[in-house]
Scaffold this active site. Structure first.
Site, PDB file in Angstrom:
ATOM      1  N   ASP A   8       0.866  -1.179   0.000  1.00 23.24           N
ATOM      2  CA  ASP A   8       0.000   0.000   0.000  1.00 23.24           C
ATOM      3  C   ASP A   8       0.906   1.233   0.000  1.00 23.24           C
ATOM      4  O   ASP A   8       2.134   1.128  -0.144  1.00 23.24           O
ATOM      5  CB  ASP A   8      -1.010  -0.035   1.170  1.00 23.24           C
ATOM      6  CG  ASP A   8      -0.391   0.302   2.527  1.00 23.24           C
ATOM      7  OD1 ASP A   8       0.852   0.443   2.626  1.00 23.24           O
ATOM      8  OD2 ASP A   8      -1.159   0.429   3.507  1.00 23.24           O
ATOM      9  N   CYS A  65       3.044  -2.926   4.135  1.00 22.34           N
ATOM     10  CA  CYS A  65       2.227  -1.756   4.473  1.00 22.34           C
ATOM     11  C   CYS A  65       3.049  -0.927   5.444  1.00 22.34           C
ATOM     12  O   CYS A  65       4.253  -1.167   5.594  1.00 22.34           O
ATOM     13  CB  CYS A  65       0.849  -2.138   5.015  1.00 22.34           C
ATOM     14  SG  CYS A  65       0.841  -2.939   6.626  1.00 22.34           S
ATOM     15  N   THR A  67       3.110  -0.627   8.805  1.00 23.62           N
ATOM     16  CA  THR A  67       3.632  -1.392   9.941  1.00 23.62           C
ATOM     17  C   THR A  67       3.911  -2.847   9.612  1.00 23.62           C
ATOM     18  O   THR A  67       4.596  -3.538  10.364  1.00 23.62           O
ATOM     19  CB  THR A  67       2.597  -1.392  11.086  1.00 23.62           C
ATOM     20  OG1 THR A  67       1.389  -1.989  10.572  1.00 23.62           O
ATOM     21  CG2 THR A  67       2.321   0.014  11.588  1.00 23.62           C
ATOM     22  N   GLY A  68       3.308  -3.335   8.557  1.00 22.88           N
ATOM     23  CA  GLY A  68       3.331  -4.769   8.248  1.00 22.88           C
ATOM     24  C   GLY A  68       2.201  -5.524   8.930  1.00 22.88           C
ATOM     25  O   GLY A  68       1.980  -6.702   8.639  1.00 22.88           O
ATOM     26  N   HIS A  98       9.910 -23.647   9.744  1.00 25.62           N
ATOM     27  CA  HIS A  98       8.828 -24.159  10.606  1.00 25.62           C
ATOM     28  C   HIS A  98       7.433 -23.890  10.049  1.00 25.62           C
ATOM     29  O   HIS A  98       6.537 -24.705  10.246  1.00 25.62           O
ATOM     30  CB  HIS A  98       8.914 -23.525  12.003  1.00 25.62           C
ATOM     31  CG  HIS A  98      10.067 -24.039  12.809  1.00 25.62           C
ATOM     32  ND1 HIS A  98      10.187 -23.806  14.164  1.00 25.62           N
ATOM     33  CD2 HIS A  98      11.163 -24.767  12.459  1.00 25.62           C
ATOM     34  CE1 HIS A  98      11.295 -24.380  14.617  1.00 25.62           C
ATOM     35  NE2 HIS A  98      11.909 -24.949  13.598  1.00 25.62           N
ATOM     36  N   HIS A 133       6.412 -30.171  11.508  1.00 22.74           N
ATOM     37  CA  HIS A 133       5.869 -28.882  11.073  1.00 22.74           C
ATOM     38  C   HIS A 133       4.819 -29.047   9.971  1.00 22.74           C
ATOM     39  O   HIS A 133       3.937 -28.210   9.825  1.00 22.74           O
ATOM     40  CB  HIS A 133       7.000 -27.959  10.610  1.00 22.74           C
ATOM     41  CG  HIS A 133       8.050 -27.773  11.660  1.00 22.74           C
ATOM     42  ND1 HIS A 133       7.788 -27.141  12.849  1.00 22.74           N
ATOM     43  CD2 HIS A 133       9.348 -28.183  11.711  1.00 22.74           C
ATOM     44  CE1 HIS A 133       8.879 -27.147  13.595  1.00 22.74           C
ATOM     45  NE2 HIS A 133       9.839 -27.777  12.924  1.00 22.74           N
TER      46      HIS A 133
END
Ligand code: RB5
Length: 142
Positions: A8, A65, A67-68, A98, A133
């Site tokens: 974004d 974005c 902040t993520g 993992h 995993h």
């Protein structure tokens, strides 16, 4: 490896820097937008990326974005998507080993460009460890 990238407006600057950096190495990041610093909505950007990954048009992706966080939330609502916010080198490795993460996420307003390159290089070069995993990531989509 086919790699897509999308951001974004909060991640636009970092996206452009990553595209230019990898182009110098002969690695094409397919740009899914946004294409300017004009304000836009991260859920719609995340949707373009999740469609690309789930369709196989991209094997992995980078989402950014400010902040993520918002774009991680949006991507991870989609079944089959495992988007990981990379904030150090160990997390970048473990997100693949993992979690078999299929999208790397950065906070464009939080993350230094050089660190994002380091973390994404680790991410794209690390294989899923499988084993116990595999069962766990299977449980995510039940
Ligand atoms: C946009 O201003 C900002 O809210 C967005 O990029 C992101 O940080 C949301 O989580």
């Amino acid at each position: 490896m086919k790699i897509a990238i999308a951001a974004d407006h909060g991640g636009f600057e970092l996206k452009q820097k990553l595209i230019a950096h990898y182009a110098k190495q002969g690695i094409v990041l397919e740009d899914l937008g946004t294409y300017s610093e004009e304000s836009c909505d991260y859920p719609l950007i995340a949707r373009k990326m999740t469609q690309a990954v789930l369709s196989g048009a991209a094997e992995t992706g980078i989402l950014i974005c400010g902040t993520g966080i918002g774009i991680s939330i949006a991507a991870n609502r989609v079944k089959g998507i495992r988007a990981a916010l990379l904030y150090n080198a160990d997390v970048a490795r473990l997100a693949r080993e993992h979690n078999n993460a299929n999208i790397a996420v950065f906070g464009g307003r939080m993350q230094k460009f050089e660190d994002a390159v380091t973390y994404f290089d680790i991410f794209r070069q690390t294989a899923f460890a499988g084993g116990r995993h595999l069962r766990r990531i299977g449980e995510l989509d039940e």
